[in-house]
Structures are given as C-alpha cells and as structure tokens.
Design a protein around this motif. Structure first.
Motif, PDB file in Angstrom:
ATOM      1  N   LEU A  98       1.026  -1.301  -0.052  1.00  0.00           N
ATOM      2  CA  LEU A  98       0.067  -0.035  -0.086  1.00  0.00           C
ATOM      3  C   LEU A  98       0.974   1.374   0.075  1.00  0.00           C
ATOM      4  O   LEU A  98       0.397   2.252  -0.741  1.00  0.00           O
ATOM      5  CB  LEU A  98      -0.967  -0.062   1.154  1.00  0.00           C
ATOM      6  CG  LEU A  98      -1.681   1.276   1.325  1.00  0.00           C
ATOM      7  CD1 LEU A  98      -2.742   1.431   0.066  1.00  0.00           C
ATOM      8  CD2 LEU A  98      -2.488   1.188   2.567  1.00  0.00           C
ATOM      9  N   LEU A  99       1.932   1.253   0.702  1.00  0.00           N
ATOM     10  CA  LEU A  99       3.001   2.240   0.749  1.00  0.00           C
ATOM     11  C   LEU A  99       3.286   2.654  -0.808  1.00  0.00           C
ATOM     12  O   LEU A  99       3.482   3.849  -1.246  1.00  0.00           O
ATOM     13  CB  LEU A  99       3.980   1.968   1.784  1.00  0.00           C
ATOM     14  CG  LEU A  99       5.225   3.009   1.870  1.00  0.00           C
ATOM     15  CD1 LEU A  99       4.559   4.419   2.235  1.00  0.00           C
ATOM     16  CD2 LEU A  99       6.357   2.639   2.644  1.00  0.00           C
ATOM     17  N   ALA A 100       3.874   1.823  -1.475  1.00  0.00           N
ATOM     18  CA  ALA A 100       4.036   1.929  -2.856  1.00  0.00           C
ATOM     19  C   ALA A 100       3.028   2.587  -3.537  1.00  0.00           C
ATOM     20  O   ALA A 100       3.182   3.752  -4.205  1.00  0.00           O
ATOM     21  CB  ALA A 100       4.379   0.687  -3.584  1.00  0.00           C
ATOM     22  N   ARG A 101       1.727   2.155  -3.441  1.00  0.00           N
ATOM     23  CA  ARG A 101       0.702   3.004  -3.912  1.00  0.00           C
ATOM     24  C   ARG A 101       0.471   4.350  -3.538  1.00  0.00           C
ATOM     25  O   ARG A 101       0.035   5.162  -4.254  1.00  0.00           O
ATOM     26  CB  ARG A 101      -0.809   2.035  -3.795  1.00  0.00           C
ATOM     27  CG  ARG A 101      -0.602   0.745  -4.412  1.00  0.00           C
ATOM     28  CD  ARG A 101      -0.821   0.707  -6.007  1.00  0.00           C
ATOM     29  NE  ARG A 101      -2.170   0.967  -6.286  1.00  0.00           N
ATOM     30  CZ  ARG A 101      -2.689   1.848  -7.251  1.00  0.00           C
ATOM     31  NH1 ARG A 101      -1.525   2.338  -8.336  1.00  0.00           N
ATOM     32  NH2 ARG A 101      -3.806   2.153  -7.537  1.00  0.00           N
ATOM     33  N   GLU A 102       0.467   4.577  -2.130  1.00  0.00           N
ATOM     34  CA  GLU A 102       0.450   5.787  -1.828  1.00  0.00           C
ATOM     35  C   GLU A 102       1.357   6.779  -2.276  1.00  0.00           C
ATOM     36  O   GLU A 102       1.287   8.084  -2.533  1.00  0.00           O
ATOM     37  CB  GLU A 102       0.664   5.735  -0.200  1.00  0.00           C
ATOM     38  CG  GLU A 102      -0.611   5.067   0.702  1.00  0.00           C
ATOM     39  CD  GLU A 102      -0.403   4.926   2.079  1.00  0.00           C
ATOM     40  OE1 GLU A 102      -1.485   5.122   2.732  1.00  0.00           O
ATOM     41  OE2 GLU A 102       0.619   5.155   2.502  1.00  0.00           O
ATOM     42  N   LYS A 103       2.776   6.386  -2.332  1.00  0.00           N
ATOM     43  CA  LYS A 103       3.871   7.350  -2.833  1.00  0.00           C
ATOM     44  C   LYS A 103       3.610   7.337  -4.350  1.00  0.00           C
ATOM     45  O   LYS A 103       3.872   8.563  -4.810  1.00  0.00           O
ATOM     46  CB  LYS A 103       5.066   6.296  -2.941  1.00  0.00           C
ATOM     47  CG  LYS A 103       5.703   6.349  -1.485  1.00  0.00           C
ATOM     48  CD  LYS A 103       7.071   5.278  -1.443  1.00  0.00           C
ATOM     49  CE  LYS A 103       7.678   5.591  -0.062  1.00  0.00           C
ATOM     50  NZ  LYS A 103       9.040   4.843   0.088  1.00  0.00           N
ATOM     51  N   HIS A 158       3.216  11.287  -5.730  1.00  0.00           N
ATOM     52  CA  HIS A 158       3.838  11.731  -7.112  1.00  0.00           C
ATOM     53  C   HIS A 158       3.008  12.217  -8.112  1.00  0.00           C
ATOM     54  O   HIS A 158       3.098  13.210  -8.877  1.00  0.00           O
ATOM     55  CB  HIS A 158       4.660  10.640  -7.608  1.00  0.00           C
ATOM     56  CG  HIS A 158       5.980  10.385  -6.592  1.00  0.00           C
ATOM     57  ND1 HIS A 158       6.548   9.202  -6.824  1.00  0.00           N
ATOM     58  CD2 HIS A 158       6.693  11.236  -5.640  1.00  0.00           C
ATOM     59  CE1 HIS A 158       7.162   8.861  -5.701  1.00  0.00           C
ATOM     60  NE2 HIS A 158       7.332  10.217  -5.076  1.00  0.00           N
ATOM     61  N   LEU A 159       1.762  11.583  -8.199  1.00  0.00           N
ATOM     62  CA  LEU A 159       0.864  11.852  -8.992  1.00  0.00           C
ATOM     63  C   LEU A 159       0.214  13.340  -8.664  1.00  0.00           C
ATOM     64  O   LEU A 159      -0.165  14.130  -9.741  1.00  0.00           O
ATOM     65  CB  LEU A 159      -0.505  11.113  -9.155  1.00  0.00           C
ATOM     66  CG  LEU A 159      -1.736  11.329 -10.065  1.00  0.00           C
ATOM     67  CD1 LEU A 159      -1.217  11.646 -11.491  1.00  0.00           C
ATOM     68  CD2 LEU A 159      -2.592  10.172 -10.203  1.00  0.00           C
ATOM     69  N   VAL A 185      -0.141  16.741 -10.901  1.00  0.00           N
ATOM     70  CA  VAL A 185      -1.002  17.608 -11.102  1.00  0.00           C
ATOM     71  C   VAL A 185      -1.055  18.865 -10.766  1.00  0.00           C
ATOM     72  O   VAL A 185      -1.416  20.197 -11.094  1.00  0.00           O
ATOM     73  CB  VAL A 185      -2.307  16.858 -10.524  1.00  0.00           C
ATOM     74  CG1 VAL A 185      -3.561  17.874 -10.572  1.00  0.00           C
ATOM     75  CG2 VAL A 185      -2.688  15.442 -11.282  1.00  0.00           C
ATOM     76  N   ASN A 186      -0.233  19.104  -9.442  1.00  0.00           N
ATOM     77  CA  ASN A 186      -0.330  20.541  -8.723  1.00  0.00           C
ATOM     78  C   ASN A 186       0.854  21.369  -9.788  1.00  0.00           C
ATOM     79  O   ASN A 186       0.322  22.593 -10.227  1.00  0.00           O
ATOM     80  CB  ASN A 186       0.579  20.534  -7.519  1.00  0.00           C
ATOM     81  CG  ASN A 186      -0.376  19.885  -6.462  1.00  0.00           C
ATOM     82  OD1 ASN A 186      -1.738  19.748  -6.861  1.00  0.00           O
ATOM     83  ND2 ASN A 186      -0.082  19.717  -5.410  1.00  0.00           N
TER      84      ASN A 186
END
Length: 241
Positions: A17-22, A26-27, A31-32
C-alpha cells in the motif's frame, strides 16, 4: 470485519500500500505542477461585493496581497441556512488564514445571499474568515455556481466545465476560484474547481480516510451535519448508527 493476520503478513500488505501511496503523492505533485502551468484569463469585468465595511471590488478583496482564493459558499438569497457540506469545509478555514495571509494569499468566501443573512449565519457558526455577498452582482453567475430559475428550466446548465442536466443541479452549487493581481492592478482568473474538487480542503475527510472505517458514509458526505446540529447521543458512536 477485515482479515486478521500476523504482524509479518500485515507488514507485507502495508508496504504494498505504501508503494501505491507514494504513486498517489507523485501524481498529486504532477497535477499540482500542471495546475500552476495553466494559462490565465484577464478579468475585465468590474465586480462589486457587499462587505461588513462597505462596498468592495474584486481588487479590494485581495487585501493588499497578490493572490486571492474565493470559496463559492452555497447560501442563496432565500435560504434559511448555509449548505451543510460548505459549512463542513468552512469549519477548516479559520486555522489556515494566518498561514495563507503570511504567504501572500487572501481567502474570502462569497455567497449570493444578502449580507445580513451571511453575517447572521457566520455568527451562528462562530467563524472569523472574510465572507462577502454578491447579491447585487453577476459574480456567482459568471463563475457558474449560481443559476436562475430560467436556466434551471432550460435544457442544460454549465457546471464543472460541462453542460449538465438541470435536474442534476441546484440554484446554488459549490466551487473554488483563484485569482492573481499584478503590480499594475490587472486581475487574472487562474483556476476554478467544482463539485468534489475542493474536497482536499476538508481535513476531517483526510483524517477519516485513515481511520479503520474510513468515511463510513452511505453517500458523499452523507454523515455531515452543521457542527451545531450533531446530537449529543451520537458523538461517541459510529456515524452509521
């Protein structure tokens, strides 16, 4: 009830899950960056708002700063109280003000209700952030958060950058807009966001997303009430009870 596992199995799942959170972080950064790179539109129209200290233009709302965030708060001229969802978001604004102001950003809420109704609801909620009325102005209509009876009786209304069926709308809808004022006094519209777009301003939701039951809602923010309307008997219970 979620699956009960050993600490080792939990740790493996948490690392995935941490990999997905990272990835999501980054996404968000990407977007920012795209948001900051958006082209701007010069605001040539003069808007005038009713405020507790008299009439003020859009330029005045910058309050000496170069950046302005406007929260389009759903409170119509004939409404008895502000939108519960907007009120939920507004509960998070006062604490941000010193930080925003220090960083060259002014924040103002704008509603189409007359100023006396805005002021009365603001007192009820105990808020301090600036809040003005666009009752006698086209501002809300031009930024596509207020709709006349004639518009709602038509085939479509324009909201969240697209034409939608009026049955999916309302006379007032939520949103957020950003503006920049240069040294010459020119004002530019830089960004707007609607529907669930401003959701990240609601810190409570971000905390709930990390709670064991998450948002625990039947529909988007279905559990939300104005902060003075929660029943005492429910305060220690799950919001689904």
């Amino acid at each position: 009830m979620n699956q009960i596992v050993s600490r080792e199995v939990w740790l493996e799942a948490r690392r995935k899950l941490l990999a997905r959170e990272k990835e999501a972080t980054h996404l968000r950064d990407s977007v920012n960056a795209e948001r900051l790179a958006l082209p701007w539109v010069k605001v040539d129209k003069t808007y005038v708002f009713d405020t507790p200290t008299g009439k003020k233009t859009l330029a005045d709302l910058f309050d000496g700063r170069s950046q302005l965030i406007v929260y389009h708060f759903m409170l119509g001229p004939d409404w008895e109280a502000g939108c519960p969802g907007c009120s939920f978001l507004a509960d998070h604004l006062d604490g941000a003000l010193p930080h925003l102001n220090h960083h060259d950003v002014s924040l103002v809420a704008v509603s189409r209700a007359p100023l006396e109704k805005v002021e009365a609801y603001k007192r009820r909620m105990g808020w301090k952030f600036p809040w003005v009325s666009s009752f006698a102005d086209d501002f809300n209509f031009d930024y596509h958060v207020s709709f006349s009876k004639e518009q709602l009786a038509g085939e479509t209304i324009f909201y969240n950058f697209t034409a939608i069926d009026p049955s999916e709308g309302h006379d007032e809808l939520p949103g957020l807009s950003a503006f920049y004022k240069d040294e010459a006094g020119n004002i530019f519209h830089t960004y707007s966001s609607y529907a669930r777009g401003p959701e990240e301003l609601v810190g409570t939701l971000m905390i709930l997303d990390r709670a064991p039951k998450g948002r625990n809602e039947a529909g988007t923010m279905s559990f939300v009430r104005r902060h003075d309307e929660y029943e005492e008997s429910l305060k220690a219970q799950s919001c689904c009870h």
